[in-house]
Design a protein around this motif. Sequence first.
Motif, short mmCIF file in Angstrom:
data_model
loop_
_atom_site.label_atom_id
_atom_site.label_comp_id
_atom_site.label_asym_id
_atom_site.label_seq_id
_atom_site.Cartn_x
_atom_site.Cartn_y
_atom_site.Cartn_z
N GLN A 79 1.01 -1.34 0.13
CA GLN A 79 0.00 -0.10 0.01
C GLN A 79 0.82 1.16 -0.03
O GLN A 79 0.12 2.35 0.25
N HIS A 102 -8.26 7.11 -2.84
CA HIS A 102 -7.61 6.57 -1.62
C HIS A 102 -6.19 6.61 -1.54
O HIS A 102 -5.62 5.87 -0.60
N ARG A 130 -1.64 4.26 0.24
CA ARG A 130 -3.08 3.83 -0.08
C ARG A 130 -4.11 3.60 1.30
O ARG A 130 -3.59 2.39 2.05
N GLU A 131 -4.93 4.20 1.56
CA GLU A 131 -5.74 4.13 3.03
C GLU A 131 -7.11 3.87 2.35
O GLU A 131 -7.99 4.82 2.08
N ILE A 132 -7.74 2.63 2.29
CA ILE A 132 -9.00 2.35 2.03
C ILE A 132 -9.89 2.65 3.32
O ILE A 132 -9.41 1.89 4.47
N GLU A 163 -12.76 1.84 6.06
CA GLU A 163 -13.29 0.98 6.65
C GLU A 163 -14.66 0.41 5.97
O GLU A 163 -14.93 -0.62 5.64
N LYS A 192 -13.68 -1.54 2.50
CA LYS A 192 -12.85 -2.80 2.79
C LYS A 192 -13.84 -4.04 2.77
O LYS A 192 -15.06 -3.97 2.92
N PRO A 193 -13.62 -5.06 2.00
CA PRO A 193 -14.53 -6.37 2.11
C PRO A 193 -14.50 -6.82 3.35
O PRO A 193 -13.80 -6.66 4.22
N ARG A 194 -15.82 -7.20 3.72
CA ARG A 194 -16.18 -7.92 4.71
C ARG A 194 -16.75 -9.12 4.61
O ARG A 194 -17.70 -9.18 3.72
#
Length: 161
Positions: A47, A105, A124-126, A128, A131-133
């Motif tokens: 990232q 991002h 790179r700061e996606i 929350e 983000k995939p969960r």
Amino acid sequence: MRSSFDFTPFRRSAVGFDRLFDMLESSAAAGAGENYPPFDLIKEGEQDYRIEVAVAGFKQSEIEITSHQNVLVIRGAKADDAGANYIHRGIATRSFERRFALADHIHVTGADLHDGMLAITLKREIPEAMKPRRIEIGGRETASAEPRIEARAEAREPEHA
């Protein structure tokens, strides 16, 4: 060599990619002739990224870095050396502007000027929410479903009476 590519067929069948096609078309047109100052793009981790720009002769106060709407802009403007009497001037001191398109991002986390190299760190700061969960699958047991049905039936009986 072609200087531009026609994205019209892709625009007809791709929804929501207008910004990407605009960026590709504008970068192909703008980046055709400019190569000063030279730079390196380095991927440091999954990232993390770094841009290194050779800005020999520029002071920290003569360089401006801005990031706005997914575009990183680096500008340099050299102060006049009115008192110097040059016999030969071979070190480039012309003003410059370098633009980098940043993906969603990607954020600038720092900049450092050392030995004529400007290093800009990016991450790179996606968020929350993006983000995939993992979604747990819930199963109904017949024992827990029956009381719900009975409760509904009991609630309806007084209405009919």
